[in-house]
Design a protein around this motif. Structure first.
Motif, PDB file in Angstrom:
ATOM      1  N   ASP A 128      12.447   2.712   5.408  1.00  0.00           N
ATOM      2  CA  ASP A 128      11.634   2.517   4.208  1.00  0.00           C
ATOM      3  C   ASP A 128      10.741   1.286   4.297  1.00  0.00           C
ATOM      4  O   ASP A 128       9.614   1.299   3.811  1.00  0.00           O
ATOM      5  CB  ASP A 128      12.527   2.412   2.970  1.00  0.00           C
ATOM      6  CG  ASP A 128      13.251   3.712   2.675  1.00  0.00           C
ATOM      7  OD1 ASP A 128      12.766   4.771   3.119  1.00  0.00           O
ATOM      8  OD2 ASP A 128      14.303   3.669   2.004  1.00  0.00           O
TER       9      ASP A 128
ATOM     10  N   SER B 134       6.688   1.481   3.984  1.00  0.00           N
ATOM     11  CA  SER B 134       6.025   0.726   2.930  1.00  0.00           C
ATOM     12  C   SER B 134       4.970  -0.213   3.515  1.00  0.00           C
ATOM     13  O   SER B 134       3.858  -0.313   2.982  1.00  0.00           O
ATOM     14  CB  SER B 134       7.061  -0.066   2.138  1.00  0.00           C
ATOM     15  OG  SER B 134       6.438  -0.836   1.153  1.00  0.00           O
TER      16      SER B 134
ATOM     17  N   LYS C 158       1.847   1.661   4.621  1.00  0.00           N
ATOM     18  CA  LYS C 158       0.976   2.016   3.495  1.00  0.00           C
ATOM     19  C   LYS C 158       0.069   0.847   3.122  1.00  0.00           C
ATOM     20  O   LYS C 158      -1.109   1.019   2.849  1.00  0.00           O
ATOM     21  CB  LYS C 158       1.799   2.446   2.289  1.00  0.00           C
ATOM     22  CG  LYS C 158       2.420   3.811   2.439  1.00  0.00           C
ATOM     23  CD  LYS C 158       3.246   4.159   1.216  1.00  0.00           C
ATOM     24  CE  LYS C 158       3.964   5.474   1.405  1.00  0.00           C
ATOM     25  NZ  LYS C 158       4.843   5.789   0.274  1.00  0.00           N
TER      26      LYS C 158
ATOM     27  N   TYR D  46       8.431  -8.340  -0.548  1.00  0.00           N
ATOM     28  CA  TYR D  46       9.128  -7.062  -0.747  1.00  0.00           C
ATOM     29  C   TYR D  46       9.867  -7.136  -2.082  1.00  0.00           C
ATOM     30  O   TYR D  46      11.049  -7.455  -2.136  1.00  0.00           O
ATOM     31  CB  TYR D  46      10.092  -6.855   0.419  1.00  0.00           C
ATOM     32  CG  TYR D  46      10.563  -5.432   0.637  1.00  0.00           C
ATOM     33  CD1 TYR D  46       9.674  -4.385   0.774  1.00  0.00           C
ATOM     34  CD2 TYR D  46      11.918  -5.160   0.749  1.00  0.00           C
ATOM     35  CE1 TYR D  46      10.116  -3.088   1.009  1.00  0.00           C
ATOM     36  CE2 TYR D  46      12.371  -3.874   0.993  1.00  0.00           C
ATOM     37  CZ  TYR D  46      11.471  -2.841   1.127  1.00  0.00           C
ATOM     38  OH  TYR D  46      11.898  -1.568   1.366  1.00  0.00           O
TER      39      TYR D  46
ATOM     40  N   CYS E 111      12.071   0.592  -7.535  1.00  0.00           N
ATOM     41  CA  CYS E 111      11.782   0.836  -6.117  1.00  0.00           C
ATOM     42  C   CYS E 111      11.432  -0.473  -5.412  1.00  0.00           C
ATOM     43  O   CYS E 111      11.174  -1.493  -6.041  1.00  0.00           O
ATOM     44  CB  CYS E 111      10.637   1.830  -5.982  1.00  0.00           C
ATOM     45  SG  CYS E 111       9.063   1.181  -6.573  1.00  0.00           S
TER      46      CYS E 111
ATOM     47  N   TRP F 183       8.795  -2.070  -2.450  1.00  0.00           N
ATOM     48  CA  TRP F 183       7.564  -1.826  -1.704  1.00  0.00           C
ATOM     49  C   TRP F 183       6.937  -3.147  -1.325  1.00  0.00           C
ATOM     50  O   TRP F 183       7.101  -4.139  -2.012  1.00  0.00           O
ATOM     51  CB  TRP F 183       6.600  -0.948  -2.489  1.00  0.00           C
ATOM     52  CG  TRP F 183       6.382  -1.326  -3.922  1.00  0.00           C
ATOM     53  CD1 TRP F 183       7.206  -1.050  -4.979  1.00  0.00           C
ATOM     54  CD2 TRP F 183       5.294  -2.047  -4.482  1.00  0.00           C
ATOM     55  NE1 TRP F 183       6.693  -1.542  -6.144  1.00  0.00           N
ATOM     56  CE2 TRP F 183       5.509  -2.168  -5.869  1.00  0.00           C
ATOM     57  CE3 TRP F 183       4.139  -2.603  -3.965  1.00  0.00           C
ATOM     58  CZ2 TRP F 183       4.641  -2.816  -6.734  1.00  0.00           C
ATOM     59  CZ3 TRP F 183       3.270  -3.246  -4.828  1.00  0.00           C
ATOM     60  CH2 TRP F 183       3.518  -3.341  -6.183  1.00  0.00           C
TER      61      TRP F 183
END
Length: 183
Positions: free
Chosen positions: A16, A20, A23, A115, A147, A149
């Protein structure tokens, strides 16, 4: 921006965290994406506002236990529908706790990212963005568990305080130290 206390040696990002970060790199158009990214994780950083965000060890806890000490506001944009059926970008704050800061080198460029563990509010039930709801014209949210990200560290505006009222947390103000003076 000053990074404080590296957590451990450089490590390979995976799962993950890697998705992330990819992106974010894609949005920032950082050129060709490598298959592997190594990064150094940090516990704390001094924000451009001068506030310190990250973890601290409490004196009452053992030296192994860390506690989040700062809740941050992140500058972000959200797509909003207009009356004519179109969409426009609107600047809205997002909120969360910083899990760690990451320093990476991609394509010869050094990048610093945070994060955050985003908040979950009534208007963002799936907690994809950390956007708050409104409560008496103040930003509010239900829980801290949302979440995770990556965001560019320069998108972090400041640290903020919250107050729990009924079943929601209300964002009060930026975390500026002050004292009460009797006159």
């Amino acid at each position: 921006m000053t990074m404080l206390s590296p957590r451990k040696r450089s490590e390979l990002l995976a799962d993950d965290e890697l998705q992330s970060l990819m992106k974010v790199l894609e949005r920032n158009r950082q050129g060709a994406r490598p298959f592997q990214i190594f990064g150094m994780k940090y516990c704390c950083a001094v924000l451009p506002s001068g506030a310190v965000a990250g973890f601290t060890t409490l004196e009452s806890d053992s030296s192994q236990v860390k506690r989040r000490n700062s809740f941050v506001r992140v500058r972000s944009t959200a797509r909003v529908r207009t009356a004519g059926g179109g969409e426009r970008q609107e600047e809205r704050p997002a909120y969360g706790f910083i899990e760690h800061f990451l320093l990476v080198r991609v394509g010869g460029n050094l990048g610093a990212y945070a994060y955050p563990l985003c908040v979950k509010s009534s208007s963002d039930a799936r907690s994809r963005s950390g956007l708050p709801s409104k409560f008496d014209d103040m930003d509010a949210f239900r829980v801290y568990r949302g979440c995770l990200w990556y965001v560019d560290v320069l998108a972090i505006d400041n640290t903020v305080e919250t107050l729990k009222r009924e079943a929601i947390h209300v964002v009060l103000h930026t975390r500026d130290r002050f004292t009460i003076v009797d006159v």
